[in-house]
Design an enzyme around this catalytic site. Sequence first.
Site, PDB file in Angstrom:
ATOM      1  N   GLU A 242       0.767  -1.052  -0.356  1.00  0.00           N
ATOM      2  CA  GLU A 242      -0.396   0.124  -0.399  1.00  0.00           C
ATOM      3  C   GLU A 242       0.428   0.950   0.031  1.00  0.00           C
ATOM      4  O   GLU A 242       2.210   1.216   0.030  1.00  0.00           O
ATOM      5  CB  GLU A 242      -0.863  -0.214   1.123  1.00  0.00           C
ATOM      6  CG  GLU A 242      -2.134  -1.344   1.469  1.00  0.00           C
ATOM      7  CD  GLU A 242      -2.968  -1.283   2.431  1.00  0.00           C
ATOM      8  OE1 GLU A 242      -3.822  -1.313   2.427  1.00  0.00           O
ATOM      9  OE2 GLU A 242      -2.490  -0.570   3.449  1.00  0.00           O
TER      10      GLU A 242
ATOM     11  N   CYS B  11       3.434   8.902   1.653  1.00  0.00           N
ATOM     12  CA  CYS B  11       4.295   7.460   1.937  1.00  0.00           C
ATOM     13  C   CYS B  11       4.238   6.561   1.763  1.00  0.00           C
ATOM     14  O   CYS B  11       2.880   5.587   0.792  1.00  0.00           O
ATOM     15  CB  CYS B  11       2.671   7.324   3.492  1.00  0.00           C
ATOM     16  SG  CYS B  11       3.631   6.356   4.469  1.00  0.00           S
TER      17      CYS B  11
ATOM     18  N   CYS C 266       6.742  -6.895   7.032  1.00  0.00           N
ATOM     19  CA  CYS C 266       8.188  -6.602   8.228  1.00  0.00           C
ATOM     20  C   CYS C 266       8.382  -7.818   9.039  1.00  0.00           C
ATOM     21  O   CYS C 266       7.470  -8.131   9.613  1.00  0.00           O
ATOM     22  CB  CYS C 266       7.908  -5.152   8.846  1.00  0.00           C
ATOM     23  SG  CYS C 266       8.772  -4.708   9.511  1.00  0.00           S
TER      24      CYS C 266
ATOM     25  N   CYS D  15       6.565  -5.122  15.383  1.00  0.00           N
ATOM     26  CA  CYS D  15       5.957  -3.877  16.801  1.00  0.00           C
ATOM     27  C   CYS D  15       4.702  -4.353  16.997  1.00  0.00           C
ATOM     28  O   CYS D  15       3.965  -4.173  16.578  1.00  0.00           O
ATOM     29  CB  CYS D  15       6.503  -2.450  16.267  1.00  0.00           C
ATOM     30  SG  CYS D  15       8.700  -2.099  15.464  1.00  0.00           S
TER      31      CYS D  15
ATOM     32  N   CYS E 169       1.969  -2.069  15.823  1.00  0.00           N
ATOM     33  CA  CYS E 169       1.427  -1.492  14.460  1.00  0.00           C
ATOM     34  C   CYS E 169       1.269  -3.028  12.750  1.00  0.00           C
ATOM     35  O   CYS E 169       1.752  -4.249  13.149  1.00  0.00           O
ATOM     36  CB  CYS E 169       3.298  -1.847  13.406  1.00  0.00           C
ATOM     37  SG  CYS E 169       3.166  -1.342  11.823  1.00  0.00           S
TER      38      CYS E 169
ATOM     39  N   GLU F  98      10.270  -1.559   7.244  1.00  0.00           N
ATOM     40  CA  GLU F  98      11.477  -1.605   7.712  1.00  0.00           C
ATOM     41  C   GLU F  98      12.642  -0.841   6.440  1.00  0.00           C
ATOM     42  O   GLU F  98      13.168  -2.134   6.312  1.00  0.00           O
ATOM     43  CB  GLU F  98      11.930  -2.207   8.963  1.00  0.00           C
ATOM     44  CG  GLU F  98      13.714  -1.608   9.556  1.00  0.00           C
ATOM     45  CD  GLU F  98      13.305  -0.075   9.669  1.00  0.00           C
ATOM     46  OE1 GLU F  98      12.977   0.098  10.600  1.00  0.00           O
ATOM     47  OE2 GLU F  98      14.444   0.065   9.531  1.00  0.00           O
TER      48      GLU F  98
ATOM     49  N   SER G 110      11.672   6.770   7.649  1.00  0.00           N
ATOM     50  CA  SER G 110      11.807   6.147   9.603  1.00  0.00           C
ATOM     51  C   SER G 110      11.956   4.936   9.164  1.00  0.00           C
ATOM     52  O   SER G 110      11.747   4.405   8.388  1.00  0.00           O
ATOM     53  CB  SER G 110      10.206   6.759   9.139  1.00  0.00           C
ATOM     54  OG  SER G 110       9.320   6.080  10.617  1.00  0.00           O
TER      55      SER G 110
ATOM     56  N   LEU H 152      10.781   5.618  18.275  1.00  0.00           N
ATOM     57  CA  LEU H 152      11.589   5.692  19.171  1.00  0.00           C
ATOM     58  C   LEU H 152      10.181   5.082  20.583  1.00  0.00           C
ATOM     59  O   LEU H 152      10.404   3.958  21.080  1.00  0.00           O
ATOM     60  CB  LEU H 152      11.729   7.388  19.931  1.00  0.00           C
ATOM     61  CG  LEU H 152      12.148   7.224  22.044  1.00  0.00           C
ATOM     62  CD1 LEU H 152      13.802   5.848  21.200  1.00  0.00           C
ATOM     63  CD2 LEU H 152      13.071   8.696  22.352  1.00  0.00           C
ATOM     64  N   HIS H 153       9.424   5.930  21.012  1.00  0.00           N
ATOM     65  CA  HIS H 153       7.518   5.045  21.305  1.00  0.00           C
ATOM     66  C   HIS H 153       8.155   4.666  22.900  1.00  0.00           C
ATOM     67  O   HIS H 153       7.282   4.243  23.783  1.00  0.00           O
ATOM     68  CB  HIS H 153       7.574   4.342  20.990  1.00  0.00           C
ATOM     69  CG  HIS H 153       6.902   4.133  19.356  1.00  0.00           C
ATOM     70  ND1 HIS H 153       6.279   5.167  18.638  1.00  0.00           N
ATOM     71  CD2 HIS H 153       7.354   3.486  18.411  1.00  0.00           C
ATOM     72  CE1 HIS H 153       6.009   4.681  17.211  1.00  0.00           C
ATOM     73  NE2 HIS H 153       6.970   4.572  17.199  1.00  0.00           N
TER      74      HIS H 153
ATOM     75  N   ASN I 254      -2.847   4.902  16.369  1.00  0.00           N
ATOM     76  CA  ASN I 254      -3.976   4.474  15.761  1.00  0.00           C
ATOM     77  C   ASN I 254      -4.314   2.992  15.759  1.00  0.00           C
ATOM     78  O   ASN I 254      -3.801   2.219  15.869  1.00  0.00           O
ATOM     79  CB  ASN I 254      -3.457   4.254  13.888  1.00  0.00           C
ATOM     80  CG  ASN I 254      -3.106   6.039  13.906  1.00  0.00           C
ATOM     81  OD1 ASN I 254      -3.921   7.003  13.979  1.00  0.00           O
ATOM     82  ND2 ASN I 254      -2.241   6.211  12.507  1.00  0.00           N
TER      83      ASN I 254
ATOM     84  N   CYS J 270      -0.698   5.618  10.332  1.00  0.00           N
ATOM     85  CA  CYS J 270       0.822   5.702  10.115  1.00  0.00           C
ATOM     86  C   CYS J 270       0.961   4.123  11.070  1.00  0.00           C
ATOM     87  O   CYS J 270      -0.382   3.545  11.958  1.00  0.00           O
ATOM     88  CB  CYS J 270       1.935   5.990  11.426  1.00  0.00           C
ATOM     89  SG  CYS J 270       1.741   7.340  10.648  1.00  0.00           S
TER      90      CYS J 270
HETATM   91  N1  SAH Z   1       9.110   0.397   9.859  1.00  0.00           N
HETATM   92  C1  SAH Z   1       9.333   1.784  10.091  1.00  0.00           C
HETATM   93  C2  SAH Z   1       8.846   2.916   8.907  1.00  0.00           C
HETATM   94  C3  SAH Z   1       7.083   2.337   8.885  1.00  0.00           C
HETATM   95  S1  SAH Z   1       6.468   2.443  10.873  1.00  0.00           S
HETATM   96  C4  SAH Z   1       9.328   2.652  11.334  1.00  0.00           C
HETATM   97  O1  SAH Z   1       9.086   1.759  12.405  1.00  0.00           O
HETATM   98  O2  SAH Z   1      10.158   3.664  11.454  1.00  0.00           O
HETATM   99  C5  SAH Z   1       6.321   4.065  10.217  1.00  0.00           C
HETATM  100  C6  SAH Z   1       5.312   4.820  11.772  1.00  0.00           C
HETATM  101  O3  SAH Z   1       4.404   4.871  12.044  1.00  0.00           O
HETATM  102  C7  SAH Z   1       6.614   4.392  12.348  1.00  0.00           C
HETATM  103  O4  SAH Z   1       7.013   5.481  13.180  1.00  0.00           O
HETATM  104  C8  SAH Z   1       6.067   3.687  13.695  1.00  0.00           C
HETATM  105  O5  SAH Z   1       6.177   3.944  14.516  1.00  0.00           O
HETATM  106  C9  SAH Z   1       5.004   3.860  13.270  1.00  0.00           C
HETATM  107  N2  SAH Z   1       2.898   2.702  13.679  1.00  0.00           N
HETATM  108  C10 SAH Z   1       3.110   2.107  13.542  1.00  0.00           C
HETATM  109  N3  SAH Z   1       2.240   1.491  14.053  1.00  0.00           N
HETATM  110  C11 SAH Z   1       1.142   2.407  14.237  1.00  0.00           C
HETATM  111  C12 SAH Z   1      -0.086   2.222  15.105  1.00  0.00           C
HETATM  112  N4  SAH Z   1      -1.201   1.683  15.321  1.00  0.00           N
HETATM  113  N5  SAH Z   1      -0.449   3.826  15.741  1.00  0.00           N
HETATM  114  C13 SAH Z   1       0.669   5.528  15.806  1.00  0.00           C
HETATM  115  N6  SAH Z   1       2.013   4.534  14.224  1.00  0.00           N
HETATM  116  C14 SAH Z   1       2.163   3.769  14.259  1.00  0.00           C
HETATM  117 FE1  SF4 Z   2       8.236  -2.497  11.374  1.00  0.00          FE
HETATM  118 FE2  SF4 Z   2       7.942  -0.052  11.252  1.00  0.00          FE
HETATM  119 FE3  SF4 Z   2       5.846  -1.540  11.982  1.00  0.00          FE
HETATM  120 FE4  SF4 Z   2       7.611  -2.152  13.079  1.00  0.00          FE
HETATM  121  S1  SF4 Z   2       6.977   0.265  13.069  1.00  0.00           S
HETATM  122  S2  SF4 Z   2       6.390  -3.734  12.106  1.00  0.00           S
HETATM  123  S3  SF4 Z   2       9.685  -1.319  12.114  1.00  0.00           S
HETATM  124  S4  SF4 Z   2       6.872  -1.741  10.254  1.00  0.00           S
END
Ligand code: SAH
Ligand code: SF4
Length: 361
Positions: free
Chosen positions: A106, A119, A126, A130, A133, A177, A208, A232-233, A307, A350
């Site tokens: 997507e 984006c 991935c 995480c 995500c 990633e 990112s 970072l989170h 989200n 995101c």
């Molecule tokens: N893998 C990379 C880029 C893709 S994720 C990374 O992790 O940075 C893009 C962004 O969306 C990252 O900052 C990720 O932490 C954030 N993200 C992932 N799941 C999310 C969610 N459910 N709500 C808000 N942001 C989220």
């Molecule tokens: Fe992969 Fe980024 Fe999602 Fe983490 S937040 S699972 S690194 S896409």
Amino acid sequence: MLISFKDYINNKMTSKKFILNLSYEEIQQILLNWGEKEYRAKQIWEGLYSNLWNTSTEFTTLSKNLRERLSQEFIFSHLDQIKKLVSQDGHTTKTLFILPDGKTIEAVLMDYKNRHTLCISTQVGCSLGCKFCATGQMGLQRNLSSGEIIEQVLFYARTLRDKGEKINNVVYMGMGEPFLNYKATMKSIRGLNKPDGFNLGTRRFTISTVGIVPKIQEFTKEKGQVNLAISLHAADNRLRSSLLPINKKYPIEQLIEACRNYVIHTGRRVTFEWALINNINDSNNQADKLGKLLKNLNCHINIIPLNPTKGFNGEKSRPDQVIEFQNTLARYNIPCTVRVRRGIEIQAGCGQLVSKKSVNI
Ligand code: SAH
Ligand code: SF4
């Protein structure tokens, strides 16, 4: 399209090279091997990246023979749009693309007042898992090639061109990633940055990463001014490892040190992303720890209220807690903005991007 999934894949099977995977120099070399004049490479590059052509027949600047040879040796597209969703306000568009092997990715276009930000994805899925995500929840299927990354941009550039508009910023924040597909990611940026073609300045790109430390070190040495964002989170290892498993491999101390080095060597500011999750990482204690962690670092924090995704129970923080979190950070003089959530109802926010297991072609 009224063909079956199986027929689709069979039709797409080819030994031809995907032209967008090639750098300018690689195209130049191939043409020299064919005994063609040097300027032909420039014409082809301009056709692809400036005129945005995606079929060999459009290359009317070339001789008929060369056009035919191109069509015999190359394919011009790997991405077919199979679904498009537009948010209720009309400002966010998400496209689901199918790749020649049937996998799907997507990309999301966000329209702002005077600009368009795209984006894009770098992997199908991935591997890093995480917790919050959706892409992480599906696992890794494969890396995208540089051309498959580039084509997401050219696709949207074409649709915008028809309205007399263009893409202003490209963010590598879609599925995957980018630093685990480093070569293709950097090759795609070099291709799109090239002045005689798409000509998008390096400052217009943002990568990112969740924090692949050796790749941040490699990226620090790259020429150009591509922006770096770090997901970072959490401000301590216990919490961060529970949300982002990769933290066990590259703990916070190593990550922040790599970021400090990046800032020293490049003179650029780094962005930290923080998805605020109710009662998990939105306490004043976390904000305090974060403030101390980032002391004297030229940075900026981007807060994203979480989200929703299917595989995670957490909820976004309450608005008053978002403000409280920001106020605490302000005491450490760290600039912080809250990102406006967009396209949530079409799962375009995101971390909400996923491949579809079954598709209607
Ligand atoms: N893998 C990379 C880029 C893709 S994720 C990374 O992790 O940075 C893009 C962004 O969306 C990252 O900052 C990720 O932490 C954030 N993200 C992932 N799941 C999310 C969610 N459910 N709500 C808000 N942001 C989220
Ligand atoms: Fe992969 Fe980024 Fe999602 Fe983490 S937040 S699972 S690194 S896409």
